[in-house]
Design an enzyme around this catalytic site. Structure first.
Site, PDB file in Angstrom:
ATOM      1  CB  CYS A  87      60.070  16.485 -63.957  1.00 53.95           C
ATOM      2  SG  CYS A  87      60.237  14.780 -63.439  1.00 53.95           S
ATOM      3  CD  GLU A  88      58.841  15.709 -71.211  1.00 58.12           C
ATOM      4  OE1 GLU A  88      57.746  16.158 -71.582  1.00 58.12           O
ATOM      5  OE2 GLU A  88      59.824  15.597 -71.961  1.00 58.12           O
ATOM      6  CG  HIS A  89      62.480  13.167 -67.825  1.00 55.13           C
ATOM      7  ND1 HIS A  89      63.266  14.292 -67.680  1.00 55.13           N
ATOM      8  CD2 HIS A  89      62.290  13.007 -69.149  1.00 55.13           C
ATOM      9  CE1 HIS A  89      63.558  14.772 -68.883  1.00 55.13           C
ATOM     10  NE2 HIS A  89      62.972  14.019 -69.775  1.00 55.13           N
ATOM     11  CG  HIS A  90      61.606  11.044 -62.571  1.00 60.82           C
ATOM     12  ND1 HIS A  90      62.438  11.994 -63.106  1.00 60.82           N
ATOM     13  CD2 HIS A  90      62.327   9.904 -62.494  1.00 60.82           C
ATOM     14  CE1 HIS A  90      63.624  11.458 -63.350  1.00 60.82           C
ATOM     15  NE2 HIS A  90      63.581  10.190 -62.989  1.00 60.82           N
ATOM     16  CD  GLN A 128      64.430  24.772 -64.139  1.00 59.59           C
ATOM     17  OE1 GLN A 128      64.486  23.841 -63.337  1.00 59.59           O
ATOM     18  NE2 GLN A 128      65.143  25.877 -63.997  1.00 59.59           N
ATOM     19  CG  HIS A 156      63.958  19.588 -61.173  1.00 56.23           C
ATOM     20  ND1 HIS A 156      63.244  19.290 -62.307  1.00 56.23           N
ATOM     21  CD2 HIS A 156      64.403  20.862 -61.312  1.00 56.23           C
ATOM     22  CE1 HIS A 156      63.280  20.340 -63.122  1.00 56.23           C
ATOM     23  NE2 HIS A 156      63.977  21.302 -62.538  1.00 56.23           N
ATOM     24  CB  CYS A 158      62.798  13.472 -60.211  1.00 57.55           C
ATOM     25  SG  CYS A 158      63.434  14.785 -61.261  1.00 57.55           S
TER      26      CYS A 158
HETATM   27 ZN    ZN Z   1      62.365  14.139 -63.190  1.00 63.09          ZN
END
Ligand code: ZN
Length: 198
Positions: A87-90, A128, A156, A158
């Site tokens: 995931c690009e956020h975490h 996703q 996920h 995260c």
């Molecule tokens: Zn994430």
């Protein structure tokens, strides 16, 4: 025997600098208060760099398509393709399965290639929803298919590692194009064969 037509699909990001990534990983761990003195963890920054480089770089492959000489016009579906992405956020993994189907137009492709297309778009920082749409749009473009459908179910880390969600909860996303979107019966057939009940 029909002749195939191949398109070389390569990853399109900047080159990887493993040495710089290793130095950065070491700084990152030290900043988090993790000592790198013991033998077990000493080589961890290098392993982190190589592991992330692998997760974020897709292997090149040839997308071989063939003319649809027999005029096959039923749904082609590859179910439960294993999926690993980040995931690009975490920058934590999300893992699950993808179901990818299409209604052939002029061209068909080897079934194993559907998995390679998923892998191609999964090996980069992702969300996703975007991954699902990229796979569907790309296949629609390349195959000139009458319809394309992609469903992704993934867990996920995260979410599940940080206390807000129970382990095992999954997120489902879908993207359907062309006839699979417009025609209610085709659409229902695709979701039923994917194991998703509307
Ligand atoms: Zn994430």
């Amino acid at each position: 025997m029909s002749s195939g037509c191949a398109l070389r699909v390569v990853h399109d990001h900047d080159p990887v600098d493993l040495g710089a990534a290793e130095v950065a990983a070491e700084q990152f761990l030290l900043a988090l208060g993790i000592s790198l003195d013991s033998e077990g963890i000493r080589a961890t920054p290098g392993r982190m760099a190589r592991a992330y480089a692998e997760l974020l770089t897709a292997r090149p492959f040839d997308l071989t398509t063939f003319p649809n000489d027999e005029g096959y016009d039923e749904l082609v579906l590859a179910r439960s393709i294993p999926l690993r992405s980040v995931c690009e956020h975490h920058l934590l993994p999300f893992v699950g399965v993808a179901h990818v189907g299409y209604l052939p137009g002029d061209r068909i492709l080897g079934l194993s290639k559907l998995a390679r297309v998923v892998e191609h778009f999964a090996h980069r920082p992702q969300v996703q929803e975007r991954l699902t749409k990229q796979v569907a749009d790309w296949l629609a473009d390349q195959l000139h298919a009458k319809g394309v459908g992609v469903v992704i179910e993934a867990e996920h880390f995260c979410m599940t590692l940080r206390g807000v969600q129970a382990v095992g909860s999954s997120t489902v996303t879908s993207s359907v194009l062309g006839t699979l979107r417009q025609d209610a019966r085709s659409r229902a057939e695709f979701f039923a064969l994917s194991g998703i009940t509307a």
